[in-house]
Each structure stands twice: as structure tokens, then as C-alpha cells.
Design a protein around this motif. Structure first.
Motif, PDB file in Angstrom:
ATOM      1  N   GLN A   1       0.827  -1.206   0.000  1.00  0.00           N
ATOM      2  CA  GLN A   1       0.000   0.000   0.000  1.00  0.00           C
ATOM      3  C   GLN A   1       0.863   1.258   0.000  1.00  0.00           C
ATOM      4  OE1 GLN A   1      -2.489  -0.708   3.435  1.00  0.00           O
ATOM      5  NE2 GLN A   1      -4.212  -1.389   2.164  1.00  0.00           N
ATOM      6  N   LYS A   2       1.953   1.237   0.774  1.00  0.00           N
ATOM      7  CA  LYS A   2       2.852   2.388   0.812  1.00  0.00           C
ATOM      8  C   LYS A   2       3.501   2.622  -0.544  1.00  0.00           C
ATOM      9  CE  LYS A   2       4.010   2.112   5.715  1.00  0.00           C
ATOM     10  NZ  LYS A   2       5.073   1.817   6.694  1.00  0.00           N
ATOM     11  N   ARG A   3       3.934   1.527  -1.179  1.00  0.00           N
ATOM     12  CA  ARG A   3       4.530   1.651  -2.512  1.00  0.00           C
ATOM     13  C   ARG A   3       3.517   2.165  -3.525  1.00  0.00           C
ATOM     14  NH1 ARG A   3       7.227  -3.216  -5.269  1.00  0.00           N
ATOM     15  NH2 ARG A   3       7.766  -1.835  -6.950  1.00  0.00           N
ATOM     16  N   LEU A   4       2.320   1.631  -3.429  1.00  0.00           N
ATOM     17  CA  LEU A   4       1.257   2.057  -4.330  1.00  0.00           C
ATOM     18  C   LEU A   4       0.941   3.534  -4.124  1.00  0.00           C
ATOM     19  CD1 LEU A   4      -0.749   1.205  -6.496  1.00  0.00           C
ATOM     20  CD2 LEU A   4      -2.348   0.589  -4.681  1.00  0.00           C
TER      21      LEU A   4
ATOM     22  N   GLU B   1       3.758   5.637  -5.652  1.00  0.00           N
ATOM     23  CA  GLU B   1       3.664   5.662  -7.121  1.00  0.00           C
ATOM     24  C   GLU B   1       2.504   6.542  -7.579  1.00  0.00           C
ATOM     25  OE1 GLU B   1       5.899   4.435  -9.270  1.00  0.00           O
ATOM     26  OE2 GLU B   1       7.057   3.826  -7.512  1.00  0.00           O
ATOM     27  N   LEU B   2       1.415   6.497  -6.850  1.00  0.00           N
ATOM     28  CA  LEU B   2       0.264   7.332  -7.179  1.00  0.00           C
ATOM     29  C   LEU B   2       0.628   8.812  -7.055  1.00  0.00           C
ATOM     30  CD1 LEU B   2      -2.732   7.659  -7.881  1.00  0.00           C
ATOM     31  CD2 LEU B   2      -3.231   7.484  -5.431  1.00  0.00           C
ATOM     32  N   GLU B   3       1.346   9.179  -6.008  1.00  0.00           N
ATOM     33  CA  GLU B   3       1.771  10.564  -5.816  1.00  0.00           C
ATOM     34  C   GLU B   3       2.712  11.012  -6.937  1.00  0.00           C
ATOM     35  OE1 GLU B   3       3.344  10.582  -1.861  1.00  0.00           O
ATOM     36  OE2 GLU B   3       1.356  10.460  -0.939  1.00  0.00           O
TER      37      GLU B   3
END
Length: 86
Positions: free
Chosen positions: A5-8, A11-13
Motif C-alpha cells: 500500500q505504501k509503494r502504491l 507511485e500514485l503521488e
């Protein structure tokens, strides 16, 4: 699961930052395209004028008489600059 979730989220940011930069570029391009079109139309109209025709430049709320050849050169330089920016 939280690592994913943190990686996602990271990447979203990044994607949103790229999207924002893209929108800025598109807006700048549209502005330059509009300016180029406007200046091209002015150049076409100035090319139709006879030598010695009166040309006025708006400076603030005042119209100031300008030499026709000088006005043509100014418009030409503006067009060159805009094309260079594009």
C-alpha cells in the motif's frame, strides 16, 4: 500488505505530480499557440497596409503612433520568439 500500500501510494503521488506538470505544459502550449495565431493575423493585416499608413500601439490606456516598419519588425520578432518557445 501495508508495504504494498505504501509503494502504491508513493507511485500514485509520483503519477499525480507528472500529471500536474503535463497540465502546466499543455496550458503553456495553448497560450503560446493563441499568441502565435494572434500575431500571425496581425502580421497578415500589416502586410496589406500601404507604406506610410498610420499604426498605433496601445500602451496602457493610450494609443501611441508607431512607425509602420518598426511595428512590422516588432511583430516579426514576437513571432520568432514564440516559435522558439514552441
Amino acid at each position: 500488505m501495508t508495504e504494498v500500500q505504501k509503494r502504491l501510494q508513493s507511485e500514485l503521488e509520483k503519477f499525480q505530480a507528472v500529471q500536474k506538470d503535463y497540465q502546466k505544459c499543455v496550458s503553456a502550449r495553448q497560450l503560446l499557440d493563441g499568441q502565435l495565431n494572434e500575431n500571425s493575423m496581425v502580421k497578415e493585416e500589416m502586410d496589406k497596409l500601404e507604406e506610410g499608413a498610420s499604426v498605433f500601439k496601445m500602451i496602457g490606456p493610450v494609443l501611441v503612433k508607431q512607425d509602420l516598419e518598426e511595428a512590422r519588425q516588432n511583430v516579426g520578432k514576437r513571432i520568432e520568439y514564440i516559435n522558439g518557445e514552441l
